[in-house]
Write an enzyme that holds these catalytic residues in place. Structure first.
Site, PDB file in Angstrom:
ATOM      1  NE  ARG A   1      -3.152  -0.003   2.923  1.00 42.72           N
ATOM      2  CZ  ARG A   1      -3.237   0.177   4.550  1.00 42.72           C
ATOM      3  NH1 ARG A   1      -2.803  -0.709   5.181  1.00 42.72           N
ATOM      4  NH2 ARG A   1      -3.512   1.457   4.781  1.00 42.72           N
TER       5      ARG A   1
ATOM      6  CB  SER B   1      -3.639  -2.047   8.612  1.00 46.82           C
ATOM      7  OG  SER B   1      -2.121  -2.039   9.008  1.00 46.82           O
TER       8      SER B   1
END
Length: 424
Positions: A168, A183
């Protein structure tokens, strides 16, 4: 299943099934799904979002990619805090021993700084001898002995998240709230704590720049924790100006010790106490944090906690070789003090890193001599810059250009320290 089918489902704005989520995260962790395919899926999630069920499934799949920690053998309740990061945010340092002194067990898995935001592990590593990497057995030992442990997460905790986070970072998909929330919460749920308080920062020095975005992230994370059986609450707190009067590793340790000694900046003390109350309440523990600061019991836990991880709580902290004083160019009220600008200056002085593998200077950073709303006189010290190399001062001063505003008869406009409280 097929990766392209999963990508197309989310590209077209449809829901991913539980089976699709389980398969794609497991396959990606094993290397079956390629980075470019997961990049496409992450971008589709960024653009089209996820609903509550999808985010919960995504989080649980990341947890199942690794191990879960178990603190059931401890003779008390566990409670933890997670901050989304900011400038001068040293709250974990006084908070963990404070809550432990009130009867809680605090298993705090922390990270390192990247860019303008500081990392808890970098700060603690400025203490001579202190170790961030502990085995599971060592963690349990320190926790049982002192009531609090602050250390790095092991390789086995949510490995799918570790792999996806790195992806990411280089594909422009960091800003996705479903991916941010999953996350953070996959690691915190896998950590095994019974209660969790989230400190979601808002402002220029934070990841979330607006209250609306911060509230959305906080709500999503509280839902994830609640759905997983973890008692979870979130506070939205200000990061439009730095927290406290120091930004930098050893500088922030020294300020944290001041708080534990009964002093320290008012905002750091206030937020530490507020978060301590929230952590104890979430865990169902009857404790008095104010008394634990007054009577020295929180400081006692700090000293034991540092020593248990190899550190010397009495050792002198590192000091930068060079300093430069920044003075007020005019008299008036300090009506603006931008957290991002100060954090960027500290980073350029050597307190932070650009890449994970970069070293940090433990003594580098910024000491603020005036706070937002205070009156200053022309020529009065506003801040002192600390660096190991004087050549760093020029770029740090450039970062501070426009980061502070002094106005005659002006009033500071700032967010309240605690903006909102989010519960399930």
């Amino acid at each position: 299943m097929d990766a392209v089918d999963v990508i197309v489902t989310k590209r077209d704005g449809r829901e991913l099934s539980t089976g699709q989520i389980d398969w794609v995260l497991d396959a990606y962790t094993r290397g079956v799904v390629a980075d470019e395919q997961m990049s496409a899926l992450a971008m589709a999630i960024l653009l089209n979002g996820m609903n509550r069920r999808e985010i919960a499934d995504w989080t649980q799949a990341m947890i199942r990619s690794g191990s879960r920690m178990d603190w059931s053998g401890l003779p008390g309740r566990t409670t933890d805090k997670h901050s989304t990061g900011g400038v001068g945010d040293k709250i974990t340092l006084p908070l963990a021993p404070l809550v432990a002194a009130c009867g809680g067990y605090v298993p705090q898995l922390s990270g390192r700084g990247l860019g303008h935001t500081g990392g808890t592990l970098d700060k603690l590593e400025s203490i001579p001898g202190w170790r961030a990497s502990l085995s599971g057995r060592e963690m349990l030992g320190v926790l049982g002995e002192t009531g609090a442990v602050v250390c790095a997460a092991g390789e086995g905790l949510a490995p799918a998240d570790r792999k996806l986070y790195a992806l990411r970072d280089v594909t422009g998909t960091v800003e996705s709230i479903p991916l941010i929330a999953s996350s953070i919460m996959s690691k915190k749920i896998a950590e095994g704590t019974g209660a969790l308080v989230l400190d979601v920062k808002v402002g220029s020095g934070a990841f979330m720049k607006t209250v609306e975005r911060a509230r959305e992230l906080a709500t999503t994370m509280v839902e994830l924790g609640t759905d997983a059986g973890v008692r979870t609450v979130a506070l939205l707190t200000a990061m439009d100006r730095p927290l406290g009067r120091t930004v930098g590793n050893a500088l922030e340790v020294a300020e944290s010790v001041e708080v534990l000694a009964g002093g320290g900046p008012a905002d750091v003390v206030e937020l530490t106490l507020r978060l301590a109350h929230e952590m104890l309440q979430a865990a169902g523990i009857d404790g008095d944090p104010e008394r634990a600061l007054r009577d020295g019991s929180a400081m006692d836990v700090w000293r034991r906690m540092i020593a248990a991880q190899g550190g010397d709580p009495d050792a002198p902290l590192p000091r930068a070789a060079e300093t430069l004083e920044v003075t007020a160019p005019e008299s008036g009220v300090l009506t603006g003090l931008d957290a991002y600008g100060v954090g960027l200056a500290a980073w350029r002085l050597g307190a932070g890193r650009e890449r994970k593998e970069d070293p940090v200077s433990f003594g580098a950073g910024v000491v603020l001599h005036a706070g937002l709303g205070e009156t200053v006189r022309r020529g009065q010290p506003l801040m002192t810059l600390h660096a190991d190399d004087a050549s760093r001062f020029e770029r740090a001063l450039a970062a501070l250009d426009g980061a502070y505003v002094i106005a005659e008869g002006g009033a500071a406009e700032a967010l309240p320290l605690v903006i909102d409280r989010i519960t399930a």
